[in-house]
Scaffold this motif. Structure first.
Motif, PDB file in Angstrom:
ATOM      1  N   ARG A   1       0.846  -1.207   0.000  1.00 39.97           N
ATOM      2  CA  ARG A   1       0.000   0.000   0.000  1.00 39.97           C
ATOM      3  C   ARG A   1       0.877   1.251   0.000  1.00 39.97           C
ATOM      4  O   ARG A   1       1.794   1.360   0.826  1.00 39.97           O
ATOM      5  CB  ARG A   1      -0.932  -0.008   1.214  1.00 39.97           C
TER       6      ARG A   1
ATOM      7  N   GLU B   1       0.395   5.371   0.037  1.00 38.07           N
ATOM      8  CA  GLU B   1      -0.497   6.513   0.172  1.00 38.07           C
ATOM      9  C   GLU B   1      -0.069   7.643  -0.773  1.00 38.07           C
ATOM     10  O   GLU B   1       1.109   7.922  -0.941  1.00 38.07           O
ATOM     11  CB  GLU B   1      -0.475   7.026   1.618  1.00 38.07           C
TER      12      GLU B   1
ATOM     13  N   THR C   1       4.043  10.471  -6.486  1.00 38.24           N
ATOM     14  CA  THR C   1       3.412  10.707  -5.190  1.00 38.24           C
ATOM     15  C   THR C   1       2.942  12.154  -5.123  1.00 38.24           C
ATOM     16  O   THR C   1       3.716  13.084  -5.352  1.00 38.24           O
ATOM     17  CB  THR C   1       4.383  10.420  -4.042  1.00 38.24           C
TER      18      THR C   1
ATOM     19  N   THR D   1      -5.414   1.700  -8.124  1.00 38.76           N
ATOM     20  CA  THR D   1      -5.317   3.040  -7.548  1.00 38.76           C
ATOM     21  C   THR D   1      -6.707   3.602  -7.338  1.00 38.76           C
ATOM     22  O   THR D   1      -7.473   3.766  -8.299  1.00 38.76           O
ATOM     23  CB  THR D   1      -4.502   3.977  -8.450  1.00 38.76           C
TER      24      THR D   1
ATOM     25  N   GLY E   1      -7.930   8.003  -1.716  1.00 40.17           N
ATOM     26  CA  GLY E   1      -7.522   7.840  -0.334  1.00 40.17           C
ATOM     27  C   GLY E   1      -7.932   9.038   0.493  1.00 40.17           C
ATOM     28  O   GLY E   1      -8.935   9.707   0.202  1.00 40.17           O
TER      29      GLY E   1
ATOM     30  N   VAL F   1      -4.455   6.504  -3.590  1.00 43.49           N
ATOM     31  CA  VAL F   1      -3.734   5.487  -2.834  1.00 43.49           C
ATOM     32  C   VAL F   1      -3.655   4.250  -3.727  1.00 43.49           C
ATOM     33  O   VAL F   1      -4.635   3.841  -4.330  1.00 43.49           O
ATOM     34  CB  VAL F   1      -4.430   5.170  -1.491  1.00 43.49           C
TER      35      VAL F   1
END
Length: 427
Positions: A101, A103, A120, A400, A403, A409
């Motif tokens: 996982r 984030e 990210t 994906t 989140g 996420v």
């Protein structure tokens, strides 16, 4: 009173004299006892292998064990037939070993079976009524053997925002067609030599991300246009470009366009899925109608087709077709929306996402195993924001979704081999 007859193992004997003195309540108890013993016997057959055994309520289940009969309320016999192991649904070698996982991350491209490049996203300043929110975008590479992350070399771009990258490998894996989307309107295109990492830029305007490798040396790109359907570009691995002619005046623009194993596939505005042999002078033919999306298996033998939802309230369905246009089996997925589907490189596993307003229906990401015909949930209740993404060998699947704070996420699902039976979904 005479001697009681000798009973066989598992048999219950009740004399006529006993029956005549029992009340209606007693009769019901006897029938319940018989049914309970039958259920226990079936459970024992199942338990001997440590797994469920399918039970059929009719007499058309093929080869069966000896049948047990119970007296029905109307006086007729109702047979419960235990299906032999050879008649049980086939098993699929699919199970989840681990989930990684990340984030705030979205997948850019797979670099190998164990490594991928991600971007990210981090919220730096929340938005206000007068200003948009401020984000930073950090490209990283991830080693899935230990989940180590390190900064990745930023791709060439202008401005302060990293591009959205789409990378599609050729059938032999020696090249890849790369798109860098600076915004949602235009893209820069490249042919990448996988062995050297060298990138050859393909000049020309590009408004769509629709295309596919029609053979090992040619990528067909429906570039799109501000007016009309635009050109179809045949991009060679050496960077040379020519235009492909398509004789279909009824198609003013492509809803989706791809190519595989010498065949061109696209959908028009009337939701027709059409095919055309690459290089042929013939006009395209209609493969299926009412199509909302499709994905061609890498080996070219199957096409996953989503239909609906219809204006009459009919559900969206996921079907399989052969290249000859014939439907293969019944629907493998059903819901209000089927937004994404993706084949593994070996064309054995099809991952797809389903959303249904009815929470008791199919919701989340599922996996269809073509070898067994089984469907299982792999990420229940997830609603992906990006296309589903397989690693090169099909042993890992990237999903994906939204989140915290609407940031993405990403979950990477590792699959392992197993002999546990999978549930067959009835759609």
């Amino acid at each position: 009173m005479g001697a009681s007859p000798q009973l066989l193992p598992g048999e219950i004997h009740i004399s006529q004299e006993d029956l005549s003195c029992r009340t209606k309540k007693g009769e019901i108890a006897v029938k319940l006892t018989l049914l309970l013993m039958l259920a226990l016997e079936l459970t024992a057959c199942s338990a001997k292998n440590g797994e469920p055994v399918p039970v059929d309520s009719g007499a058309s289940a093929g080869q069966t064990d000896d049948s047990s009969a119970a007296q029905g309320a109307g006086g007729g016999d109702r047979k419960l037939t235990v299906v032999k192991e050879t008649d049980a649904p086939k098993r699929a070698d699919v199970a989840i070993e681990r989930i990684h996982r990340f984030e705030g991350a979205a997948i850019d491209a797979w670099l190998s079976d164990d490594a991928l490049r991600i971007t990210t996203t981090k919220l730096e300043k929340p938005g206000t009524d007068t200003e948009e929110a401020k984000f930073t975008y950090t490209p990283e590479t991830v080693d899935l053997t230990n989940d180590a992350r390190r900064p990745a070399k930023e791709l060439e771009t202008e401005g302060d925002a990293a591009p959205l990258v789409k990378e599609l490998p050729s059938p032999d894996g020696k090249f890849a067609f790369v798109q860098q989307w600076k915004d949602k309107y235009t893209a820069r295109n490249f042919v990448k030599n996988v062995a050297t990492g060298g990138m050859t830029e393909i000049t020309g305007a590009n408004y769509l991300e629709s295309g596919g490798w029609v053979d090992e040396g040619t990528y067909l790109l429906a570039a799109g246009a501000m007016d009309g359907r635009g050109d179809i570009l045949a991009v060679k691995t050496d960077g040379t470009v020519s235009k492909m002619t398509l004789d279909d005046p009824k198609t003013e623009q492509f809803t989706k366009f791809t190519a595989s194993n010498g065949i061109v596939y696209y959908t028009d505005q009337a939701q027709n899925l059409k095919t055309l042999a690459y290089g042929a002078a013939s006009k395209p033919t209609v493969l299926a109608t009412g199509v909302s999306g499709f994905e061609v298996a890498p080996d070219g033998t199957r096409i996953a087709v989503s239909t609906g939802p219809g204006p009459d309230g009919t559900a969206a369905r996921l079907l399989l077709y052969g290249v000859d246009g014939r439907q293969q089996g019944s629907a493998i997925g059903k819901g209000d929306l089927i937004p994404y589907m993706s084949w593994s490189a070996d064309a054995v596993k099809l991952a797809f996402a389903v959303y249904a307003e009815d929470r008791s229906g199919m919701n989340g990401v599922y996996l269809f195993d073509a070898a067994s015909g089984m469907v299982v949930p792999v990420v229940p209740n997830a609603f992906p924001q990006y296309p589903l993404s397989w690693n090169p060998s099909g042993t890992r699947l990237g999903v994906t979704a939204a989140g915290k704070g609407d940031l993405p996420v990403t979950e990477i699902i590792d699959f392992k081999k197993t002999t546990n039976p999978l549930r067959r979904w009835n759609t």
